[in-house]
Scaffold this active site. Structure first.
Site, PDB file in Angstrom:
ATOM      1  N   THR A 169       0.807  -1.220   0.000  1.00 37.77           N
ATOM      2  CA  THR A 169       0.000   0.000   0.000  1.00 37.77           C
ATOM      3  C   THR A 169       0.844   1.276   0.000  1.00 37.77           C
ATOM      4  OG1 THR A 169      -0.094  -0.112   2.406  1.00 37.77           O
ATOM      5  CG2 THR A 169      -1.929  -1.109   1.216  1.00 37.77           C
ATOM      6  N   GLY A 170       2.176   1.152   0.055  1.00 37.70           N
ATOM      7  CA  GLY A 170       3.037   2.340   0.124  1.00 37.70           C
ATOM      8  C   GLY A 170       3.266   2.976  -1.243  1.00 37.70           C
ATOM      9  N   VAL A 186       5.998   3.054  -3.149  1.00 38.32           N
ATOM     10  CA  VAL A 186       6.648   2.144  -4.096  1.00 38.32           C
ATOM     11  C   VAL A 186       5.744   0.949  -4.378  1.00 38.32           C
ATOM     12  CG1 VAL A 186       8.650   0.646  -4.475  1.00 38.32           C
ATOM     13  CG2 VAL A 186       8.959   2.870  -3.386  1.00 38.32           C
ATOM     14  N   SER A 215      -3.583  -2.000   7.251  1.00 36.17           N
ATOM     15  CA  SER A 215      -4.051  -2.018   5.858  1.00 36.17           C
ATOM     16  C   SER A 215      -4.668  -3.355   5.463  1.00 36.17           C
ATOM     17  CB  SER A 215      -2.887  -1.732   4.906  1.00 36.17           C
ATOM     18  OG  SER A 215      -2.367  -0.461   5.145  1.00 36.17           O
ATOM     19  N   CYS A 235      17.224   4.702  -4.471  1.00 34.25           N
ATOM     20  CA  CYS A 235      16.795   5.263  -5.761  1.00 34.25           C
ATOM     21  C   CYS A 235      17.767   6.302  -6.310  1.00 34.25           C
ATOM     22  CB  CYS A 235      15.400   5.855  -5.650  1.00 34.25           C
ATOM     23  SG  CYS A 235      15.113   6.889  -4.224  1.00 34.25           S
ATOM     24  N   GLN A 247      16.582  15.698  -5.941  1.00 31.16           N
ATOM     25  CA  GLN A 247      15.722  14.565  -5.620  1.00 31.16           C
ATOM     26  C   GLN A 247      14.259  14.941  -5.436  1.00 31.16           C
ATOM     27  OE1 GLN A 247      19.301  12.533  -3.122  1.00 31.16           O
ATOM     28  NE2 GLN A 247      17.265  11.724  -2.643  1.00 31.16           N
ATOM     29  N   ARG A 265      17.055  18.104  -2.085  1.00 32.30           N
ATOM     30  CA  ARG A 265      15.630  17.868  -2.368  1.00 32.30           C
ATOM     31  C   ARG A 265      15.088  19.068  -3.142  1.00 32.30           C
ATOM     32  NH1 ARG A 265      13.855  12.824  -1.643  1.00 32.30           N
ATOM     33  NH2 ARG A 265      14.799  12.802   0.423  1.00 32.30           N
ATOM     34  N   HIS A 281      14.084  11.509  -9.957  1.00 36.16           N
ATOM     35  CA  HIS A 281      15.331  12.085  -9.457  1.00 36.16           C
ATOM     36  C   HIS A 281      16.211  12.494 -10.641  1.00 36.16           C
ATOM     37  CE1 HIS A 281      14.241  10.985  -5.512  1.00 36.16           C
ATOM     38  NE2 HIS A 281      15.076  10.000  -5.264  1.00 36.16           N
TER      39      HIS A 281
HETATM   40  C1  2RA Z   1      14.876   9.554  -1.150  1.00 34.65           C
HETATM   41  N1  2RA Z   1      16.490   8.002  -1.992  1.00 34.65           N
HETATM   42  O1  2RA Z   1      14.772  10.069  -2.263  1.00 34.65           O
HETATM   43  C2  2RA Z   1      15.506   8.248  -0.990  1.00 34.65           C
HETATM   44  C3  2RA Z   1      14.469   7.202  -0.900  1.00 34.65           C
HETATM   45  N2  2RA Z   1      14.934   5.917  -0.645  1.00 34.65           N
HETATM   46  O2  2RA Z   1      14.446  10.071  -0.144  1.00 34.65           O
END
Ligand code: 2RA
Length: 351
Positions: A11-12, A14, A40, A129, A156, A249, A256
């Protein structure tokens, strides 16, 4: 008979993409069992065009399972992947719990597919990732020219943090939308977005970028930066690869991007690099800036390849290329690579 697959963490963020991927790839699975936390359990999710009821994580949930994929937090994988193995399954784990365990292979099928078979613990790890988003491209170049040094800055997407990332970003963007003076005075965006207490971001992300990804480790490094270093070395089989990463981020929902500065043992021209990347089946070169051709997250999200553009020979560094790489962090960066590893195991089990 076709092997039975369990998806743990169905359910997450990914897990949701995993169900789409399992519904669209050649179907190598018999039963697909969906497993999640007790909270869940009982939900019904669609996979391969059918509704399947989610069952609660419990040792018996793994009975009869041949391959169990885990898309859950580190501590849940650390506890439950060995339980799945003890019940007879091969575990393919997308958490950080086992990636650097010398007895657990860390696999990217484009780079080290044969390591799937070398799993003394019955566990195979899927990379983070951020690392994974550039591995298909770097693996192809490494095979030809011998990678020696890697300096990257990441851009990211928030879905890397799970479902809370996009939820917060949409809330922040709603709060700042229409205000055409924001971003002009220090602190004005911070005042305009909802209270940061409880936010998954340590600073506003609307109209902003945040140079913190993952958790703070020793000497000022963040966990994502150390993962890029450690995991790149392990996947490419270059224990002394020199790596330095800065992970940032950005206000992107999914996909990404990485600015990559890669130094090789051999000289490599832009034309040679393009030819190698063009020949790599899962890499797409988008590199004609004069005509506006370069990869961006908004243009490639939801697709499977690793995209490479802005390929240049570094002006002041011998044998060095600079390039910009984009990859969907939930697909190749997570669910797709996990599914590909699981399919390699399925092929082995049915051979
Ligand atoms: C992120 N790479 O983007 C990490 C997730 N595993 O936060």
């Amino acid at each position: 008979a076709k092997p039975t697959l369990a998806v743990v963490g169905a359910t997450g963020a990914v897990g949701t993409v995993m169900l789409e991927i399992l519904s669209s790839r050649p179907d190598v699975w018999g039963e697909i069992r969906l497993i999640a936390s007790a909270r869940s359990a009982g939900r019904r999710l669609r996979v391969r065009g059918e509704e399947v009821e989610v069952v609660a994580l419990a040792p018996e949930a793994f009975d009869g399972v041949d391959v169990a994929m885990f898309d859950v937090p580190d501590e849940v994988s650390a506890e439950w992947a060995p339980i799945a193995v003890s019940r007879g399954a091969v575990a393919v784990d997308n958490s950080g719990a086992f990636r650097m365990d010398p007895q657990v292979p860390l696999v990217v099928p484009e780079c080290n597919p044969r390591q799937v078979a070398e799993r003394p613990k019955g566990i195979i790890a899927n990379p983070n990732c951020t690392t994974l988003s550039m591995m298909a491209a770097l693996g192809a170049l490494h095979r030809e020219y011998g990678l020696r040094e890697l300096v990257v800055a990441s851009y990211q997407a928030v879905s890397g943090m799970g479902v809370s990332g996009p939820e917060r970003l949409y809330d922040e963007i709603e709060a700042v939308a229409g205000n055409r003076t924001l971003g002009t005075v220090a602190g004005d965006v911070r005042k305009a977005v909802p209270d940061l207490v409880g936010s998954p971001f340590p600073a506003p992300l609307a109209f902003n970028v945040v140079p913190m990804a993952g958790s703070l480790k020793e000497d000022g490094w963040f966990s994502e930066e150390l993962k890029v270093r450690n995991e790149s070395r392990k996947i490419l089989g270059i224990p002394d690869l020199k790596v330095s990463a800065t992970c940032v981020r950005v206000p992107v929902v999914t996909t990404h991007s990485l600015a990559v500065h890669a130094t090789f043992a051999e000289p490599v021209t832009v034309a040679q690099a393009r030819a190698v990347l063009d020949a790599a089946p899962t890499v797409v070169v988008l590199d004609d800036p004069a005509n506006g051709v370069f990869p961006t997250p908004a243009d490639v999200v939801g697709t499977d390849p690793t995209y490479v553009g802005r390929i240049r020979q570094a002006l002041d560094f011998p044998n060095t290329l600079d390039m910009f790489v984009c990859g969907d962090n939930l697909r190749k960066g997570a669910a797709l690579n996990t599914a590909e590893i699981a399919e390699l195991v399925a092929a082995e089990l049915t051979a």
